[in-house]
Motif scaffolding. Structure first.
Motif, short mmCIF file in Angstrom:
data_model
loop_
_atom_site.label_atom_id
_atom_site.label_comp_id
_atom_site.label_asym_id
_atom_site.label_seq_id
_atom_site.Cartn_x
_atom_site.Cartn_y
_atom_site.Cartn_z
N THR A 123 7.44 -4.23 12.75
CA THR A 123 8.88 -3.64 12.02
C THR A 123 9.20 -4.43 10.81
OG1 THR A 123 11.19 -3.74 12.32
CG2 THR A 123 10.22 -5.34 13.49
N GLY A 124 9.53 -3.73 9.85
CA GLY A 124 9.75 -4.48 8.56
C GLY A 124 8.45 -4.56 7.54
N GLY A 126 6.70 -2.28 6.19
CA GLY A 126 6.54 -1.64 4.88
C GLY A 126 6.06 -0.22 5.38
N LYS A 127 6.07 0.36 6.40
CA LYS A 127 5.38 1.50 6.87
C LYS A 127 6.05 2.82 6.20
CE LYS A 127 5.98 0.85 11.35
NZ LYS A 127 6.81 -0.63 11.24
N THR A 128 7.26 2.80 6.30
CA THR A 128 8.43 4.05 5.75
C THR A 128 8.07 3.74 3.98
OG1 THR A 128 9.75 3.66 7.66
CG2 THR A 128 10.56 5.02 5.68
N TYR A 129 8.05 2.74 3.61
CA TYR A 129 8.04 2.48 2.20
C TYR A 129 6.53 3.17 1.96
CZ TYR A 129 7.70 -0.06 -2.17
OH TYR A 129 7.69 -0.39 -3.64
N SER A 248 16.19 -0.08 9.95
CA SER A 248 14.75 -0.06 10.65
C SER A 248 14.63 1.27 11.36
CB SER A 248 14.87 -0.99 11.85
OG SER A 248 13.67 -1.16 12.79
N SER A 249 13.46 1.99 11.33
CA SER A 249 13.20 3.28 11.93
C SER A 249 13.28 2.91 13.45
CB SER A 249 11.92 3.90 11.53
OG SER A 249 11.80 3.98 10.21
N1 LIG Z 1 4.61 -2.69 -1.07
C1 LIG Z 1 6.27 -3.01 -0.84
N2 LIG Z 1 6.75 -3.54 -2.21
C2 LIG Z 1 8.22 -3.80 -2.24
N3 LIG Z 1 8.72 -3.77 -1.14
C3 LIG Z 1 8.52 -3.28 -0.10
C4 LIG Z 1 7.11 -2.78 0.38
N4 LIG Z 1 6.99 -2.22 1.55
C5 LIG Z 1 8.26 -2.43 2.12
N5 LIG Z 1 8.99 -3.06 1.31
C6 LIG Z 1 10.45 -3.20 1.56
O1 LIG Z 1 10.55 -4.04 2.83
C7 LIG Z 1 11.65 -3.37 3.69
C8 LIG Z 1 11.06 -3.15 4.93
O2 LIG Z 1 10.22 -1.97 4.87
P1 LIG Z 1 10.20 -0.47 5.87
O3 LIG Z 1 11.48 -0.19 6.07
O4 LIG Z 1 9.37 0.57 4.94
O5 LIG Z 1 9.47 -1.15 6.87
P2 LIG Z 1 8.86 -0.43 8.21
O6 LIG Z 1 7.45 -0.90 8.64
O7 LIG Z 1 9.05 1.16 8.17
O8 LIG Z 1 9.88 -1.02 9.44
P3 LIG Z 1 10.34 -0.43 10.74
O9 LIG Z 1 9.34 -0.36 11.63
O10 LIG Z 1 11.54 -1.55 11.32
O11 LIG Z 1 11.17 1.03 10.33
C9 LIG Z 1 12.32 -2.28 2.82
O12 LIG Z 1 13.30 -3.16 2.16
C10 LIG Z 1 11.01 -2.14 1.74
O13 LIG Z 1 11.98 -1.52 0.55
#
Ligand SMILES: Nc1ncnc2c1ncn2[C@@H]1O[C@H](COP(=O)(O)OP(=O)(O)OP(=O)(O)O)[C@@H](O)[C@H]1O
Length: 363
Positions: A123-124, A126-129, A248-249
């Protein structure tokens, strides 16, 4: 005809790095056509190391992942892991992910292959990003999904002289072991907690393919229209705040682009002599998984904790399927693959054959 791969055996990784702990397995394709391609072209596993974000810098966090210079390899303490690509940190630029890992899959899609990109990570991380699942038509245009959309329409435009296209999208989420259609109601926002949501049933057809009963498949004619569906679905997706990610997704999301290609009459005569297809159908599955989490670190309790348990259970089932497919000996013996252990593995059963793992790292 659709050249959907029918089976999906697994082979060992080409390149191993000592020690193997925690290494991600690679899933090759299984059709005879695909088997004739080199394994290295079939499947890729890439890691994207995201930079520290402001809240982490404020807390004084430091990077603990080191990228081996010139190698697709990361080191965490004494452990070394090798992948096909490493992006971010001192590795290749993240802007190359699409070009190197995903663009070739769009080509395959137009050749009639079902393809999948799957983002997996804590979690967190950066998958969604990275996937660009929250793309709203303005920001995040570097994400994978927006680039896939753009490339598909560019290619379709270039081919429209002799090919007709029918492009459709569906968007579903698996939330607490139920499958929901994210496109079924345009007006609603944050519906995850609404009791009125009716889950979709997974059905298996006589020929063994998996379908979702009544799922919305919206026809789209432009990238903008497709982006609207993505944005609408993302708004409906279940999200929540935890100590590790403010947004968080809480569900696994699968955005699917289906393409049907039909040769127009001008090329029909060529077709009859060249033994080509009438209608070619293929699907691109873009999967943004919910992140694995530890309740201690996310601070989850009550509903959030229950969500976390479901998330981890789905991911564990996915890991078990991958392990089962990855054991060459067991595979040859026809060992049981536990696809039915979760909705996630049940649905991914159809898209595992051609898979790119995007493994986002955060430690
Ligand atoms: N490559 C990157 N550069 C800058 N910021 C990033 C990058 N990847 C992710 N972030 C930031 O990190 C935070 C977490 O990213 P994100 O929500 O995509 O995580 P996730 O893996 O999808 O989490 P979850 O599983 O909880 O949904 C967000 O604030 C996002 O903007």
């Amino acid at each position: 005809f659709s050249r959907t791969p029918a089976t999906h055996p697994l082979s060992p990784r080409r390149r191993e790095a000592p020690p193997r702990e925690g290494a991600v397995r690679v899933l090759p394709m299984g059709s005879s056509d695909m088997a004739s391609q080199p394994q290295s072209d079939s499947v890729k596993v890439a890691v994207n190391v995201r930079p520290l974000i402001t809240p982490e810098l404020v807390l004084g966090c430091t990077d603990c992942v080191t990228v081996t210079p010139g190698e697709p390899q990361v080191q965490i303490g004494p452990h070394v892991f090798t992948y096909d690509h490493v992006y971010g940190s001192t590795g290749s630029s993240s802007s190359l992910i699409f070009e190197q890992c995903v663009y070739p899959l769009v080509d395959s899609l137009f050749c009639g292959y079902n393809t999948t990109v799957l983002a997996y990570g804590q979690t967190g991380s950066g998958k969604t990003y990275t996937m660009g699942t929250n793309y709203s038509g303005e920001s995040n245009c570097g994400g994978i999904i927006p680039q896939v959309m753009e490339t598909i329409f560019k290619k379709a435009d270039a081919m429209k002289g002799d090919t007709e296209f029918l492009i459709r999208v569906s968007f579903i989420e698996i939330f607490k072991e139920e499958v929901f259609d994210l496109l079924d109601d345009p007006g609603s926002v944050a519906k995850a907690a609404a009791p009125a949501r009716v889950p979709i049933q997974i059905r298996e057809t006589a020929n063994g393919s998996i379908t979702l009963a009544g799922v919305t498949e919206a026809e789209v004619k432009s990238k903008e229209e497709m982006a609207l569906h993505l944005a609408r679905g993302s708004l409906s997706r279940a999200t929540g705040s935890t100590n590790m990610n403010s947004q968080s997704s809480r569900s696994h999301a699968i955005f699917t682009i289906s393409i049907e290609q039909k040769r127009t009459s001008s090329s029909a005569s060529e077709k009859s002599t060249s033994n080509e297809y009438d209608i070619l159908s293929s699907k691109f599955h873009l999967v943004d998984l919910a992140g694995s989490e530890r309740a201690k670190r996310t601070g989850a309790d009550g509903l959030r904790l229950k969500e976390g348990i479901h998330i981890n259970r789905g991911l564990l089932a996915l890991g078990n399927v991958i392990s089962a497919l990855g054991d060459e000996k067991k595979r040859k013996e026809g060992a049981f693959v536990p696809y039915r252990d979760s909705k996630l593995t049940r649905l991914l059963q159809v898209c595992i054959p051609l898979l790119v793992f995007l493994y986002d790292l955060l430690f």
